[in-house]
Design a protein around this motif. Sequence first.
Motif, PDB file in Angstrom:
ATOM      1  N   ASN A  11       0.844  -1.190   0.000  1.00 23.03           N
ATOM      2  CA  ASN A  11       0.000   0.000   0.000  1.00 23.03           C
ATOM      3  C   ASN A  11       0.886   1.249   0.000  1.00 23.03           C
ATOM      4  OD1 ASN A  11      -2.289   1.612   0.095  1.00 23.03           O
ATOM      5  ND2 ASN A  11      -2.415   1.541   2.324  1.00 23.03           N
ATOM      6  N   LEU A  12       1.611   1.405  -1.087  1.00 24.69           N
ATOM      7  CA  LEU A  12       2.552   2.500  -1.294  1.00 24.69           C
ATOM      8  C   LEU A  12       2.528   2.888  -2.764  1.00 24.69           C
ATOM      9  CD1 LEU A  12       5.684   0.995   0.515  1.00 24.69           C
ATOM     10  CD2 LEU A  12       4.209   2.793   1.436  1.00 24.69           C
ATOM     11  N   ARG A  13       3.127   4.043  -3.073  1.00 26.82           N
ATOM     12  CA  ARG A  13       3.379   4.359  -4.483  1.00 26.82           C
ATOM     13  C   ARG A  13       4.598   3.541  -4.925  1.00 26.82           C
ATOM     14  NH1 ARG A  13       2.364   9.186  -2.026  1.00 26.82           N
ATOM     15  NH2 ARG A  13       4.527   9.897  -2.144  1.00 26.82           N
ATOM     16  N   GLY A  14       5.785   3.889  -4.414  1.00 25.70           N
ATOM     17  CA  GLY A  14       6.975   3.078  -4.616  1.00 25.70           C
ATOM     18  C   GLY A  14       7.162   2.513  -6.008  1.00 25.70           C
ATOM     19  N   ILE A  35      -1.116  -4.710  -0.279  1.00 28.61           N
ATOM     20  CA  ILE A  35      -0.761  -5.509   0.894  1.00 28.61           C
ATOM     21  C   ILE A  35      -0.090  -4.618   1.928  1.00 28.61           C
ATOM     22  CG2 ILE A  35       0.641  -7.439   1.734  1.00 28.61           C
ATOM     23  CD1 ILE A  35       0.279  -8.744  -1.004  1.00 28.61           C
ATOM     24  N   GLU A  36      -0.555  -4.669   3.159  1.00 31.24           N
ATOM     25  CA  GLU A  36       0.070  -3.917   4.237  1.00 31.24           C
ATOM     26  C   GLU A  36       1.363  -4.624   4.653  1.00 31.24           C
ATOM     27  OE1 GLU A  36      -0.958  -1.041   5.101  1.00 31.24           O
ATOM     28  OE2 GLU A  36      -2.909  -1.076   4.073  1.00 31.24           O
ATOM     29  N   ASN A 165      12.219  12.149  -3.376  1.00 33.20           N
ATOM     30  CA  ASN A 165      12.035  13.308  -2.498  1.00 33.20           C
ATOM     31  C   ASN A 165      11.804  12.858  -1.057  1.00 33.20           C
ATOM     32  OD1 ASN A 165      12.183  14.863  -4.808  1.00 33.20           O
ATOM     33  ND2 ASN A 165       9.993  15.312  -4.876  1.00 33.20           N
ATOM     34  N   HIS A 166      10.988  11.830  -0.896  1.00 30.06           N
ATOM     35  CA  HIS A 166      10.679  11.333   0.445  1.00 30.06           C
ATOM     36  C   HIS A 166      11.930  10.775   1.114  1.00 30.06           C
ATOM     37  CE1 HIS A 166       8.323   9.531   3.679  1.00 30.06           C
ATOM     38  NE2 HIS A 166       9.056   8.444   3.509  1.00 30.06           N
ATOM     39  N   GLU A 197      -4.688  12.613  -8.845  1.00 29.23           N
ATOM     40  CA  GLU A 197      -5.667  13.353  -8.037  1.00 29.23           C
ATOM     41  C   GLU A 197      -6.554  12.443  -7.190  1.00 29.23           C
ATOM     42  OE1 GLU A 197      -7.644  15.665 -11.004  1.00 29.23           O
ATOM     43  OE2 GLU A 197      -6.091  17.247 -11.016  1.00 29.23           O
ATOM     44  N   LYS A 198      -6.704  11.185  -7.612  1.00 27.93           N
ATOM     45  CA  LYS A 198      -7.628  10.313  -6.883  1.00 27.93           C
ATOM     46  C   LYS A 198      -6.931   9.149  -6.146  1.00 27.93           C
ATOM     47  CE  LYS A 198      -8.644   7.014 -10.608  1.00 27.93           C
ATOM     48  NZ  LYS A 198      -9.654   6.460 -11.523  1.00 27.93           N
ATOM     49  N   ARG A 199      -5.634   8.980  -6.341  1.00 30.00           N
ATOM     50  CA  ARG A 199      -4.950   7.813  -5.794  1.00 30.00           C
ATOM     51  C   ARG A 199      -4.945   7.856  -4.251  1.00 30.00           C
ATOM     52  NH1 ARG A 199       1.239   9.373  -7.699  1.00 30.00           N
ATOM     53  NH2 ARG A 199       1.481  11.224  -6.337  1.00 30.00           N
ATOM     54  N   PRO A 200      -4.827   6.698  -3.621  1.00 32.09           N
ATOM     55  CA  PRO A 200      -4.765   6.673  -2.158  1.00 32.09           C
ATOM     56  C   PRO A 200      -3.563   7.461  -1.637  1.00 32.09           C
ATOM     57  CG  PRO A 200      -5.137   4.468  -3.049  1.00 32.09           C
ATOM     58  CD  PRO A 200      -4.817   5.352  -4.209  1.00 32.09           C
ATOM     59  N   VAL A 201      -3.744   8.111  -0.519  1.00 33.34           N
ATOM     60  CA  VAL A 201      -2.648   8.843   0.116  1.00 33.34           C
ATOM     61  C   VAL A 201      -1.816   7.852   0.913  1.00 33.34           C
ATOM     62  CG1 VAL A 201      -2.023  10.647   1.751  1.00 33.34           C
ATOM     63  CG2 VAL A 201      -3.994  10.965   0.236  1.00 33.34           C
ATOM     64  N   THR A 202      -0.533   7.746   0.574  1.00 31.13           N
ATOM     65  CA  THR A 202       0.374   6.819   1.261  1.00 31.13           C
ATOM     66  C   THR A 202       1.654   7.552   1.633  1.00 31.13           C
ATOM     67  OG1 THR A 202       1.324   6.057  -0.846  1.00 31.13           O
ATOM     68  CG2 THR A 202      -0.535   4.802   0.044  1.00 31.13           C
ATOM     69  N   GLU A 203       2.481   6.917   2.452  1.00 32.10           N
ATOM     70  CA  GLU A 203       3.698   7.560   2.929  1.00 32.10           C
ATOM     71  C   GLU A 203       4.641   7.924   1.789  1.00 32.10           C
ATOM     72  OE1 GLU A 203       7.258   6.831   6.255  1.00 32.10           O
ATOM     73  OE2 GLU A 203       5.961   5.168   5.642  1.00 32.10           O
ATOM     74  N   PHE A 204       4.851   7.001   0.870  1.00 34.33           N
ATOM     75  CA  PHE A 204       5.695   7.264  -0.302  1.00 34.33           C
ATOM     76  C   PHE A 204       5.360   6.258  -1.391  1.00 34.33           C
ATOM     77  CE2 PHE A 204       8.222   4.458   2.451  1.00 34.33           C
ATOM     78  CZ  PHE A 204       8.620   3.474   1.591  1.00 34.33           C
TER      79      PHE A 204
END
Length: 204
Positions: A11-14, A35-36, A165-166, A197-204
């Motif tokens: 559950n990241l962009r990565g 997957i978490e 950047n992260h 604009e619609k993707r889930p907000v994740t840490e990176f």
Amino acid sequence: MAPKYKLIYFNLRGLGEPIRFLFHYGGIPFEEKRIEFGDWPKVKHSYPFPQLPILEIDGKPFPQGASIARYVAKQVGLTGKDDLEALEIDSVVDTIIDLRIALAGFYFESDEALKKKKKDIAVKETVPSMLSKFDARVKENGGYFVGGKLTWADVYFGAVHATFNHFVGENVIAKYPNLKALVDKVQAIPAIKAWVEKRPVTEF
């Protein structure tokens, strides 16, 4: 009948984000399974290799993020006009991956002294060396990495630069106007812009 795609990633962009960008660019429908991290140890041995991302094509799993991205890029026409241009694009992507490995190498380091040493080398040497060369390349190629036109190398960088950047804690392309303009172009592509604009907000 079109293949049925399922992207499995954390559950990241990565490393999943370049693949998502390419699917959205091409308007290709795909399912996602996120997957978490806490659940990963329980399920990782059910996959071909204990690593993600994985792309299931009609139920058959294929690992390795760059290989998956290259496959999707081929489906959407972003792999180059011939084998030589495809090689040039692949070499750019592999170099972007090298940069990510260097940054992840300090970001995930648990030994604080070693972490600082690795970060100093990455931020003071690796990042400026590689990004300055990338910036010059984009300038020389009419605003893109290869051939004066959009390829999956551009989409790949446009997707992963935020992770850089992260890791570093600052905007790594701020000093590189040609790279910044390239990222802006990629993220302004309507289908990619709509996804961002619609993707889930994740840490990176």
